[in-house]
Design a protein around this motif. Structure first.
Motif, PDB file in Angstrom:
ATOM      1  N   ALA A 106       0.847  -1.198   0.000  1.00 16.54           N
ATOM      2  CA  ALA A 106       0.000   0.000   0.000  1.00 16.54           C
ATOM      3  C   ALA A 106       0.880   1.245   0.000  1.00 16.54           C
ATOM      4  O   ALA A 106       1.956   1.271   0.587  1.00 16.54           O
ATOM      5  CB  ALA A 106      -0.910  -0.009   1.216  1.00 16.54           C
ATOM      6  N   CYS A 107       0.439   2.261  -0.687  1.00 15.32           N
ATOM      7  CA  CYS A 107       1.121   3.548  -0.672  1.00 15.32           C
ATOM      8  C   CYS A 107       0.046   4.627  -0.668  1.00 15.32           C
ATOM      9  O   CYS A 107      -1.141   4.335  -0.817  1.00 15.32           O
ATOM     10  CB  CYS A 107       2.069   3.694  -1.854  1.00 15.32           C
ATOM     11  N   GLN A 108       0.504   5.850  -0.482  1.00 20.76           N
ATOM     12  CA  GLN A 108      -0.457   6.949  -0.433  1.00 20.76           C
ATOM     13  C   GLN A 108      -0.363   7.769  -1.708  1.00 20.76           C
ATOM     14  O   GLN A 108       0.720   8.247  -2.067  1.00 20.76           O
ATOM     15  CB  GLN A 108      -0.197   7.830   0.782  1.00 20.76           C
ATOM     16  N   LEU A 109      -1.482   7.919  -2.369  1.00 29.05           N
ATOM     17  CA  LEU A 109      -1.552   8.754  -3.557  1.00 29.05           C
ATOM     18  C   LEU A 109      -1.571  10.199  -3.092  1.00 29.05           C
ATOM     19  O   LEU A 109      -2.370  10.572  -2.223  1.00 29.05           O
ATOM     20  CB  LEU A 109      -2.826   8.423  -4.347  1.00 29.05           C
ATOM     21  N   LEU A 110      -0.679  11.003  -3.635  1.00 30.43           N
ATOM     22  CA  LEU A 110      -0.613  12.415  -3.256  1.00 30.43           C
ATOM     23  C   LEU A 110      -1.419  13.217  -4.265  1.00 30.43           C
ATOM     24  O   LEU A 110      -1.093  13.260  -5.446  1.00 30.43           O
ATOM     25  CB  LEU A 110       0.835  12.892  -3.230  1.00 30.43           C
ATOM     26  N   LEU A 111      -2.490  13.819  -3.794  1.00 32.23           N
ATOM     27  CA  LEU A 111      -3.376  14.613  -4.642  1.00 32.23           C
ATOM     28  C   LEU A 111      -3.163  16.079  -4.317  1.00 32.23           C
ATOM     29  O   LEU A 111      -3.243  16.486  -3.164  1.00 32.23           O
ATOM     30  CB  LEU A 111      -4.838  14.236  -4.398  1.00 32.23           C
ATOM     31  N   THR A 112      -2.886  16.866  -5.331  1.00 30.59           N
ATOM     32  CA  THR A 112      -2.647  18.286  -5.105  1.00 30.59           C
ATOM     33  C   THR A 112      -3.565  19.099  -6.002  1.00 30.59           C
ATOM     34  O   THR A 112      -3.607  18.886  -7.208  1.00 30.59           O
ATOM     35  CB  THR A 112      -1.182  18.648  -5.413  1.00 30.59           C
ATOM     36  N   SER A 122      -3.793  20.060  -0.435  1.00 29.21           N
ATOM     37  CA  SER A 122      -3.106  18.804  -0.726  1.00 29.21           C
ATOM     38  C   SER A 122      -3.737  17.740   0.138  1.00 29.21           C
ATOM     39  O   SER A 122      -4.095  17.986   1.286  1.00 29.21           O
ATOM     40  CB  SER A 122      -1.623  18.909  -0.374  1.00 29.21           C
ATOM     41  N   SER A 123      -3.897  16.551  -0.403  1.00 29.51           N
ATOM     42  CA  SER A 123      -4.461  15.465   0.390  1.00 29.51           C
ATOM     43  C   SER A 123      -3.790  14.153   0.017  1.00 29.51           C
ATOM     44  O   SER A 123      -3.105  14.047  -0.995  1.00 29.51           O
ATOM     45  CB  SER A 123      -5.975  15.376   0.185  1.00 29.51           C
ATOM     46  N   LYS A 124      -4.006  13.152   0.860  1.00 36.47           N
ATOM     47  CA  LYS A 124      -3.440  11.825   0.633  1.00 36.47           C
ATOM     48  C   LYS A 124      -4.564  10.815   0.623  1.00 36.47           C
ATOM     49  O   LYS A 124      -5.516  10.917   1.380  1.00 36.47           O
ATOM     50  CB  LYS A 124      -2.451  11.466   1.744  1.00 36.47           C
ATOM     51  N   LYS A 125      -4.437   9.835  -0.262  1.00 29.11           N
ATOM     52  CA  LYS A 125      -5.436   8.782  -0.364  1.00 29.11           C
ATOM     53  C   LYS A 125      -4.700   7.454  -0.422  1.00 29.11           C
ATOM     54  O   LYS A 125      -3.775   7.282  -1.228  1.00 29.11           O
ATOM     55  CB  LYS A 125      -6.267   8.989  -1.641  1.00 29.11           C
TER      56      LYS A 125
END
Length: 152
Positions: A68-74, A79-82
């Motif tokens: 699992a990893c965190q998608l970095l949304l900007t 900014s958020s992480k999913k």
């Protein structure tokens, strides 16, 4: 010398799978530059990644993200992480972060989405060690230029 892009590599991925061993043996093919492919892990200096490096790391599944990893949304506002988990789909090609904190902003290619994603991985140090463990053929750019001049 030509420079490849990540989308170009994945548009011809079957070619690279079939010719993988030949590419690893030939320094001129191994050391083809790949745009935006590097690792910059503090406190070490930035290192370019070449076609042969990436193929070794991907085909050995060392830089194929299976955890699992965190998608970095900007966006402009925030900014958020999913949290994401895609098995056999994410190919790491850029690693930026710190060996001490483990914090990182990395880039992967998603085969299913056919695009680049920005992610945060579980451990920078692990991926750095994988990179350092691969063998590379010696490459003398002057010899390559002499060969090129003889052809002309």
């Amino acid at each position: 010398m030509n420079t490849l892009t990540i989308p170009e590599i994945f548009s011809n991925f079957s070619y690279y799978q079939e010719n993988y061993l030949t590419i690893l043996k030939k320094p001129q093919q191994y050391h083809i530059e790949v745009a935006q492919a590097y690792l910059h892990v503090w406190p070490l200096s930035e290192k370019k990644l070449y076609l042969g490096d990436l193929l070794q790391l991907w085909f050995s599944e060392k830089w194929l993200i299976n955890s699992a990893c965190q998608l970095l949304l900007t966006t402009e506002a925030q900014s958020s992480k999913k949290q994401i988990h895609k098995t056999q789909d994410l190919y790491l090609f850029q690693l930026t972060g710190s060996t001490f904190s483990g914090a990182n902003h990395s880039k992967v290619w998603s085969v299913s989405e056919q695009k680049e994603l920005h992610v945060s991985l579980d451990s920078v140090f692990k991926y750095l060690c994988y990179f350092e463990s691969i063998e590379r053929p010696a490459f003398n750019q002057q010899d390559d230029q002499k060969t090129f001049k003889k052809v002309i």
